[in-house]
Design a protein around this motif. Sequence first.
Motif, short mmCIF file in Angstrom:
data_model
loop_
_atom_site.label_atom_id
_atom_site.label_comp_id
_atom_site.label_asym_id
_atom_site.label_seq_id
_atom_site.Cartn_x
_atom_site.Cartn_y
_atom_site.Cartn_z
N GLU A 34 0.85 -1.18 0.00
CA GLU A 34 0.00 0.00 0.00
C GLU A 34 0.89 1.24 0.00
N LEU A 35 0.34 2.33 -0.49
CA LEU A 35 1.12 3.55 -0.58
C LEU A 35 1.12 4.26 0.78
N THR A 36 2.02 3.83 1.65
CA THR A 36 2.17 4.46 2.95
C THR A 36 3.36 5.42 2.97
N GLY A 37 4.22 5.31 1.98
CA GLY A 37 5.36 6.20 1.85
C GLY A 37 5.62 6.47 0.39
N THR A 38 6.73 7.10 0.09
CA THR A 38 7.07 7.42 -1.30
C THR A 38 7.50 6.16 -2.05
N PRO A 181 -5.10 -1.72 -22.89
CA PRO A 181 -3.70 -1.73 -22.46
C PRO A 181 -3.42 -0.56 -21.54
N GLY A 182 -2.70 -0.81 -20.48
CA GLY A 182 -2.39 0.23 -19.52
C GLY A 182 -2.66 -0.24 -18.11
N LEU A 183 -2.38 0.59 -17.14
CA LEU A 183 -2.58 0.20 -15.75
C LEU A 183 -2.67 1.44 -14.87
N LEU A 184 -3.22 1.22 -13.68
CA LEU A 184 -3.24 2.22 -12.63
C LEU A 184 -2.34 1.75 -11.50
N ILE A 185 -1.41 2.59 -11.09
CA ILE A 185 -0.61 2.31 -9.91
C ILE A 185 -0.94 3.39 -8.89
N HIS A 186 -1.71 3.02 -7.87
CA HIS A 186 -2.13 3.98 -6.85
C HIS A 186 -2.74 5.23 -7.49
N ASP A 187 -3.71 5.05 -8.38
CA ASP A 187 -4.42 6.14 -9.07
C ASP A 187 -3.55 6.88 -10.08
N GLY A 262 11.54 7.89 -18.17
CA GLY A 262 10.72 8.63 -17.22
C GLY A 262 11.01 8.23 -15.78
N LEU A 263 10.95 9.20 -14.88
CA LEU A 263 11.15 8.97 -13.45
C LEU A 263 9.99 9.62 -12.70
N THR A 264 9.31 8.83 -11.87
CA THR A 264 8.15 9.32 -11.13
C THR A 264 8.23 8.88 -9.68
N PHE A 265 7.90 9.79 -8.78
CA PHE A 265 7.76 9.47 -7.37
C PHE A 265 6.30 9.69 -6.97
N LEU A 266 5.69 8.66 -6.39
CA LEU A 266 4.33 8.75 -5.89
C LEU A 266 4.37 8.95 -4.38
N HIS A 267 3.64 9.96 -3.88
CA HIS A 267 3.60 10.27 -2.46
C HIS A 267 2.18 10.07 -1.94
N PRO A 268 2.02 9.77 -0.67
CA PRO A 268 0.67 9.66 -0.10
C PRO A 268 -0.12 10.94 -0.31
N GLY A 269 -1.42 10.77 -0.44
CA GLY A 269 -2.28 11.93 -0.67
C GLY A 269 -2.43 12.31 -2.11
N GLY A 270 -1.94 11.46 -3.03
CA GLY A 270 -2.08 11.72 -4.46
C GLY A 270 -1.07 12.67 -5.04
#
Length: 313
Positions: A34-38, A181-187, A262-270
């Motif tokens: 789950e997305l509890t951190g970055t 084709p495609g996906l969602l990773i934590h929205d 590409g480089l992406t960081f996902l953080h809690p809260g969207g």
Amino acid sequence: LKKSARSMASRREHTARYQERYLHPHIYQPTGRELTGTECILSISDTHATFLDPFVWHSFLRACVVLEPDYIVLNGDILEGSDISRHPKIPGWSCDLQLEFDFAREMMKQLRVVAPDAEIIWTAGNHGLDRLAAYLSQVAPALACLDNLRFDKLAGVEEYGIQLAQGGSIASPKGTENDMPGLLIHDYLIHHGHLLGQCPSLAELKKALRSGESGHAHRSSLSFMTYEGLCLSWMTTPMGCVPRAGRAYMKGRDFGWQGGFGLTFLHPGGRVHQTPVICDQGVCIFEGFVIESPGFKEMPVQANWLKDFKVPR
């Protein structure tokens, strides 16, 4: 009032059907996470089989080593499919499908070396998978049902634990033929994309109305907008192939393309932090790291040169 209520119920039902058919197939459920951190996503698209740029690939593997991403996404056009395309066949400028799949298998193997714990996901693009599906359905429909022609078997994804988000074609894994084709990773939405224009990221963002990324354009762009109180952004990633890959189907010499990933960081809260990483003139910079080209040269298109590639540790 009754008419209004029926109309509202119909809209809700239509929305539910739409979400079930077009949105739910995108959803990717990380195993026990789950997305509890970055969390970090590294993505590369448009490598076009043996047209892969050696310096871009070297930089991408180095990024996998130093950033230890949670997800690695191969976002479409990993294959080329020139042998079965409608575009002119230039002698010495294409390779057979078996070589392309062998090359892709070697890419998966090297990714597993540098990122043994990452979840690696492969999405569909308009080259390779779609071309294979079109060829089987239009030229050789009697062969389309053969298991040995299924994409998931040819690519050998099971061997290296690669997960597929390649629904929507007869070449997709069984059970996903009607998916998108495609996906969602934590929205966060990831698909290969098909929009171009002056600013493809803005066009994709307006269509998706959520943060995400796509490839296909072969050049980077980054757009932002607010929607219903949310701060959204969309990134189109640069290409992973060399510019000469376009010679078979585009006129001219300079297409305005950019190499990189590409480089992406996902953080809690969207919250999302995105960076198109450009590999230009032998230099690649990301998150404070500087990678300089150790003198890569153009590689032959009709050979699996990746087998002798030095994988960074």
